[in-house]
Write a protein that holds these residues in place. Structure first.
Motif, PDB file in Angstrom:
ATOM      1  N   SER A 183       0.827  -1.215   0.000  1.00  0.00           N
ATOM      2  CA  SER A 183       0.000   0.000   0.000  1.00  0.00           C
ATOM      3  C   SER A 183       0.858   1.260   0.000  1.00  0.00           C
ATOM      4  CB  SER A 183      -0.952   0.002   1.211  1.00  0.00           C
ATOM      5  OG  SER A 183      -1.887  -1.039   1.086  1.00  0.00           O
ATOM      6  N   SER A 184       1.757   1.328  -0.961  1.00  0.00           N
ATOM      7  CA  SER A 184       2.611   2.505  -1.079  1.00  0.00           C
ATOM      8  C   SER A 184       2.806   2.848  -2.544  1.00  0.00           C
ATOM      9  CB  SER A 184       3.969   2.258  -0.407  1.00  0.00           C
ATOM     10  OG  SER A 184       4.632   1.179  -1.027  1.00  0.00           O
ATOM     11  N   ALA A 185       3.240   4.071  -2.795  1.00  0.00           N
ATOM     12  CA  ALA A 185       3.484   4.525  -4.161  1.00  0.00           C
ATOM     13  C   ALA A 185       4.451   3.565  -4.853  1.00  0.00           C
ATOM     14  CB  ALA A 185       4.041   5.937  -4.152  1.00  0.00           C
ATOM     15  N   THR A 186       4.170   3.244  -6.106  1.00  0.00           N
ATOM     16  CA  THR A 186       4.923   2.194  -6.792  1.00  0.00           C
ATOM     17  C   THR A 186       5.308   2.636  -8.203  1.00  0.00           C
ATOM     18  OG1 THR A 186       3.808   0.443  -5.546  1.00  0.00           O
ATOM     19  CG2 THR A 186       4.833  -0.184  -7.633  1.00  0.00           C
ATOM     20  N   LEU A 187       6.565   2.399  -8.541  1.00  0.00           N
ATOM     21  CA  LEU A 187       7.066   2.615  -9.892  1.00  0.00           C
ATOM     22  C   LEU A 187       7.219   1.250 -10.557  1.00  0.00           C
ATOM     23  CD1 LEU A 187       8.324   4.363 -12.146  1.00  0.00           C
ATOM     24  CD2 LEU A 187      10.532   4.135 -10.964  1.00  0.00           C
ATOM     25  N   LEU A 199      -7.667   1.086  -7.227  1.00  0.00           N
ATOM     26  CA  LEU A 199      -7.049   2.297  -7.751  1.00  0.00           C
ATOM     27  C   LEU A 199      -7.959   2.973  -8.786  1.00  0.00           C
ATOM     28  CD1 LEU A 199      -3.391   1.043  -8.262  1.00  0.00           C
ATOM     29  CD2 LEU A 199      -4.137   2.757  -6.594  1.00  0.00           C
ATOM     30  N   LYS A 200      -8.000   4.290  -8.730  1.00  0.00           N
ATOM     31  CA  LYS A 200      -8.729   5.064  -9.731  1.00  0.00           C
ATOM     32  C   LYS A 200      -7.821   5.316 -10.935  1.00  0.00           C
ATOM     33  CE  LYS A 200     -11.246   7.605  -6.132  1.00  0.00           C
ATOM     34  NZ  LYS A 200     -10.427   7.136  -4.982  1.00  0.00           N
ATOM     35  N   GLU A 201      -8.422   5.579 -12.064  1.00  0.00           N
ATOM     36  CA  GLU A 201      -7.623   5.836 -13.263  1.00  0.00           C
ATOM     37  C   GLU A 201      -6.696   7.023 -13.063  1.00  0.00           C
ATOM     38  OE1 GLU A 201      -8.091   6.120 -18.092  1.00  0.00           O
ATOM     39  OE2 GLU A 201      -9.767   5.504 -16.835  1.00  0.00           O
ATOM     40  N   SER A 202      -7.127   7.996 -12.297  1.00  0.00           N
ATOM     41  CA  SER A 202      -6.311   9.190 -12.054  1.00  0.00           C
ATOM     42  C   SER A 202      -5.099   8.896 -11.183  1.00  0.00           C
ATOM     43  CB  SER A 202      -7.163  10.272 -11.387  1.00  0.00           C
ATOM     44  OG  SER A 202      -7.668   9.809 -10.137  1.00  0.00           O
ATOM     45  N   GLU A 203      -5.054   7.711 -10.558  1.00  0.00           N
ATOM     46  CA  GLU A 203      -3.935   7.358  -9.681  1.00  0.00           C
ATOM     47  C   GLU A 203      -2.871   6.522 -10.398  1.00  0.00           C
ATOM     48  OE1 GLU A 203      -5.711   6.966  -5.229  1.00  0.00           O
ATOM     49  OE2 GLU A 203      -6.532   5.518  -6.679  1.00  0.00           O
ATOM     50  N   VAL A 204      -3.124   6.157 -11.652  1.00  0.00           N
ATOM     51  CA  VAL A 204      -2.180   5.318 -12.402  1.00  0.00           C
ATOM     52  C   VAL A 204      -1.679   6.097 -13.611  1.00  0.00           C
ATOM     53  CG1 VAL A 204      -1.811   3.119 -13.581  1.00  0.00           C
ATOM     54  CG2 VAL A 204      -3.434   3.255 -11.662  1.00  0.00           C
ATOM     55  N   GLY A 205      -0.392   6.352 -13.660  1.00  0.00           N
ATOM     56  CA  GLY A 205       0.192   7.135 -14.744  1.00  0.00           C
ATOM     57  C   GLY A 205       0.971   6.281 -15.730  1.00  0.00           C
ATOM     58  N   GLN A 206       0.982   6.732 -16.979  1.00  0.00           N
ATOM     59  CA  GLN A 206       1.788   6.101 -18.024  1.00  0.00           C
ATOM     60  C   GLN A 206       2.932   7.044 -18.378  1.00  0.00           C
ATOM     61  OE1 GLN A 206      -0.571   3.771 -21.127  1.00  0.00           O
ATOM     62  NE2 GLN A 206      -2.100   5.253 -20.472  1.00  0.00           N
ATOM     63  N   TYR A 207       4.143   6.510 -18.367  1.00  0.00           N
ATOM     64  CA  TYR A 207       5.321   7.327 -18.648  1.00  0.00           C
ATOM     65  C   TYR A 207       6.061   6.707 -19.830  1.00  0.00           C
ATOM     66  CZ  TYR A 207       9.021  10.645 -17.395  1.00  0.00           C
ATOM     67  OH  TYR A 207       9.915  11.686 -17.384  1.00  0.00           O
ATOM     68  N   CYS A 208       5.579   7.017 -21.027  1.00  0.00           N
ATOM     69  CA  CYS A 208       6.190   6.506 -22.248  1.00  0.00           C
ATOM     70  C   CYS A 208       5.638   7.289 -23.418  1.00  0.00           C
ATOM     71  CB  CYS A 208       5.908   5.010 -22.442  1.00  0.00           C
ATOM     72  SG  CYS A 208       4.171   4.596 -22.611  1.00  0.00           S
ATOM     73  N   GLY A 209       6.369   7.317 -24.528  1.00  0.00           N
ATOM     74  CA  GLY A 209       5.893   8.045 -25.696  1.00  0.00           C
ATOM     75  C   GLY A 209       5.587   9.501 -25.356  1.00  0.00           C
ATOM     76  N   PRO A 259       0.682   8.271  -8.286  1.00  0.00           N
ATOM     77  CA  PRO A 259       1.032   7.353  -7.197  1.00  0.00           C
ATOM     78  C   PRO A 259       1.491   5.972  -7.672  1.00  0.00           C
ATOM     79  CG  PRO A 259      -0.901   8.607  -6.604  1.00  0.00           C
ATOM     80  CD  PRO A 259      -0.592   8.975  -8.023  1.00  0.00           C
ATOM     81  N   VAL A 260       0.905   5.475  -8.740  1.00  0.00           N
ATOM     82  CA  VAL A 260       1.433   4.284  -9.421  1.00  0.00           C
ATOM     83  C   VAL A 260       1.780   4.718 -10.833  1.00  0.00           C
ATOM     84  CG1 VAL A 260       0.972   1.948 -10.245  1.00  0.00           C
ATOM     85  CG2 VAL A 260       0.075   2.679  -8.022  1.00  0.00           C
ATOM     86  N   THR A 261       3.035   4.580 -11.203  1.00  0.00           N
ATOM     87  CA  THR A 261       3.513   5.021 -12.513  1.00  0.00           C
ATOM     88  C   THR A 261       4.163   3.846 -13.241  1.00  0.00           C
ATOM     89  OG1 THR A 261       3.875   7.274 -11.716  1.00  0.00           O
ATOM     90  CG2 THR A 261       5.049   6.623 -13.708  1.00  0.00           C
ATOM     91  N   MET A 309      15.904   9.590 -16.134  1.00  0.00           N
ATOM     92  CA  MET A 309      16.277   8.781 -14.973  1.00  0.00           C
ATOM     93  C   MET A 309      15.818   9.430 -13.666  1.00  0.00           C
ATOM     94  SD  MET A 309      17.652   5.757 -14.904  1.00  0.00           S
ATOM     95  CE  MET A 309      18.774   5.546 -16.278  1.00  0.00           C
ATOM     96  N   LYS A 310      15.480  10.723 -13.732  1.00  0.00           N
ATOM     97  CA  LYS A 310      14.967  11.431 -12.559  1.00  0.00           C
ATOM     98  C   LYS A 310      13.657  10.837 -12.068  1.00  0.00           C
ATOM     99  CE  LYS A 310      12.545  14.803 -15.442  1.00  0.00           C
ATOM    100  NZ  LYS A 310      12.353  16.219 -15.790  1.00  0.00           N
ATOM    101  N   LEU A 311      13.015  10.013 -12.887  1.00  0.00           N
ATOM    102  CA  LEU A 311      11.746   9.392 -12.482  1.00  0.00           C
ATOM    103  C   LEU A 311      11.911   8.595 -11.192  1.00  0.00           C
ATOM    104  CD1 LEU A 311       8.776   8.852 -13.213  1.00  0.00           C
ATOM    105  CD2 LEU A 311       9.543   6.920 -14.597  1.00  0.00           C
ATOM    106  N   PHE A 312      13.110   8.052 -10.945  1.00  0.00           N
ATOM    107  CA  PHE A 312      13.356   7.283  -9.733  1.00  0.00           C
ATOM    108  C   PHE A 312      13.192   8.135  -8.472  1.00  0.00           C
ATOM    109  CE2 PHE A 312      15.329   4.278 -12.633  1.00  0.00           C
ATOM    110  CZ  PHE A 312      15.016   3.057 -12.056  1.00  0.00           C
TER     111      PHE A 312
END
Length: 569
Positions: A232-236, A258-268, A275-277, A297-300
């Motif tokens: 139950s914590s933020a996850t990459l 999880l709501k759709e607004s809580e899951v991010g896509q980081y590509c393209g 909170p979940v990326t 790499m700053k995403l970490f």
């Protein structure tokens, strides 16, 4: 105990083991060997294994001791166990648990017996990491050298048990659903629950890092989601391609709160940090020039992650390893179907991601109907006469490509499509010209890296719904592509002798099927060429998982197949 003339294995002083597949107890011996040895190659009925420090340490982490392993070797031996081999096993496995790393105020404490610590003190690579020596048995070091220390100790042959703990990260309210958003009942399969628990270990310092190995189609993503829900914590989440990013997001929203607004896509074009990326390895390793810094790499450090999930961990690129060395206080979960690295970086996976926490046999998953039963067949075809002179004059790499692109393979593809008419079929290859030619000849859609993401998604959906039955695909379909209805795969060419690629391609077929729950994998190989040599190497992982390849000549028909079954080492 079998007599010396009957045992299945021959153990050599250098920890190489030969397994005679024709021995009566070969299967039982192989099942034991896979717990603490690595398959290397095969020649005829003889399989070659190698016991390594890493294979022994993973066995020790799973609870196996030197006496048990040596007992198995003696049980299945053909000749006496060499004294040098027994001594080496005791020495290497005895190193596991000799060193521990714990947290102290403001730093870390490395502990071990005085003799071992004195030996390590003579190593310059270790000395530069130590900030102070409290006693002969205990050294202090900065907490930001945690990953580097573990890497160096592993390379020196001294694994450290990391008990320094983890920070909790940013809290996230998330639970698993009992019923998915699609209205289907949802619960973890027993092995998925066990794998998540083995990783989590009740939140103690004994858990929190490591690798879970599950067959393709057995639900590695679900194990990752279960671990996320437990913490139950933020996850990459890092994965192999943009298609997989979308699949992870869909699964998270479908099976958790999880709501759709809580899951991010980081590509393209999407750069959503939530909170979940979910991001790709490619975007993390992107930079404008060879000497420029990595742009993303700053995403970490963009959020206080409590968990990082490395999907397809066997693909982890070097820059991500380097970043992972700096974030050892963050929990890390590696997911893979094949803990095989063709680049020799298995030590870095062990030291920076963690030891193997759970491993499910492919055949056990098949027996329990969690994955489809797949039949594997190698079909050998002669080189087209027009290519023979060019092949003889070519260098090694060119010879492999000529054999791989042999036009004679197309007739076999057409025959196989006739035998499996109407079944969802993937035709997989390495070379774009070959794939374009096959696509045109069959009038079948082609999916390669050249195809835009939106068009790829459309082809995937058409294949899933049965609108198209045959899809020609390049290596973009090797990883993390969800095509659950694929029942047949025909491999035209591949990446040299890549074991993990062979397993991943077969994995496209393994999701459970309605009815008979079976699938078919064909690899078409040009006979009496370099391709046959590489085919044997490619098949090694699957053969050691208990699968077999029927070997047929191009003239054989489906009706009269009585080919010799060949079990690979």
């Amino acid at each position: 105990m079998p007599g010396h003339s009957e045992g299945a294995i021959i153990i050599q002083s250098d920890l190489t083991i030969l397994l005679d597949e024709e021995s009566a107890d070969a299967e039982q011996a192989r099942d034991k060997l896979l717990l603490f040895a690595d398959a290397m190659k095969q020649a005829g009925s003889m399989h070659t294994y190698r016991i390594t420090a890493l294979s022994l340490w993973n066995a020790a982490a799973a609870g196996y001791g030197a006496e048990e392993l040596i007992g198995w070797l003696k049980q299945f031996r053909r000749y006496e166990l060499p004294f040098a081999a027994e001594t080496a096993i005791r020495r290497l496995i005895g190193r596991y648990g000799k060193l521990t790393l714990t947290a102290v105020q403001g730093g870390l404490l490395l502990s071990g017996d005085a003799e071992l610590m004195e030996e390590l003190a003579a190593q310059p690579a270790i000395g530069k990491l130590v900030s102070g020596r409290l006693t002969k048995e205990q050294w202090e070091l900065s907490k930001n050298r945690r990953g580097e220390l573990k890497q160096e100790l592993t390379r020196l042959g001294y694994p450290v048990i990391d008990l320094a703990g983890y920070h909790t990260g940013e809290a996230l309210a998330v639970k698993l659903r009992d019923v998915t958003l699609q209205g289907k009942p949802f619960e973890l399969r027993p092995y998925q629950k066990l794998a998540a628990e083995q990783f989590y270990r009740e939140g103690t310092v004994q858990g929190g890092s490591g690798v879970v190995v599950l067959p393709c189609g057995a639900g590695k993503t679900i194990v990752g989601i279960a671990a996320l829900a437990k913490l139950s914590s933020a996850t990459l989440i890092l994965t192999s391609n943009s298609t997989s990013v979308k699949q992870w997001k869909d699964e998270l929203i479908d099976k958790t709160t999880l709501k759709e607004s809580e899951v991010g896509q980081y590509c393209g074009a999407l750069k959503q940090v939530r909170p979940v990326t979910v991001a790709t390895y490619n975007i993390l390793t992107h930079r404008k020039s060879k000497d420029a810094p990595f742009s993303h790499m700053k995403l970490f450090s963009e959020r206080d992650w409590g968990l990082i999930i490395y999907d397809e961990v066997h693909l982890l690129p070097a820059p991500v390893f380097r970043m992972t060395a700096d974030i050892q206080a963050t929990r890390r979960l590696g997911l893979t179907a094949t803990l095989v690295r063709e680049d020799g970086c298995a030590e870095d996976v062990y030291s920076l991601i963690g030891q193997k926490q759970f491993d499910l046999s492919w055949k056990v998953a098949e027996r329990d109907n969690f994955i489809a039963a797949v039949s594997c067949t190698e079909i050998r075809v002669p080189l087209t006469p027009a290519y023979e002179d060019e092949y003889k004059a070519a260098g090694a790499r060119s010879r492999l490509r000529l054999a791989s692109e042999n036009p004679g393979k197309l007739d076999i593809v057409k025959k196989l499509l006739g035998e499996h008419a109407g079944k969802p079929t993937l035709i997989i290859g390495q070379y774009l010209k070959q794939l374009h030619d096959v696509s045109r000849s069959l009038n079948a859609p082609l999916l390669t890296g050249e195809v835009p993401h939106e068009e790829r998604q459309k082809l995937y959906e058409q294949f899933k719904t049965g609108e198209i039955h045959v899809l020609v695909v390049s290596k973009v379909a090797n990883f993390a592509v969800d095509l659950p209805d694929a029942a047949v795969a025909i491999q035209l060419s591949g990446s040299f002798g890549s074991r993990q690629e062979e397993a991943q391609r077969i994995g496209r077929l393994l999701r459970p099927k309605a009815g008979a729950n079976e699938a078919w994998f064909y690899t078409i190989v040009t006979d009496q060429t370099k391709e046959t040599e590489f085919a044997l190497k490619r098949q090694l992982f699957m053969l050691e998982q208990g699968y077999s390849y029927d070997r047929l000549q191009h003239s054989d028909s489906a009706a009269d197949r009585e080919a010799t079954t060949s079990e690979v080492e």
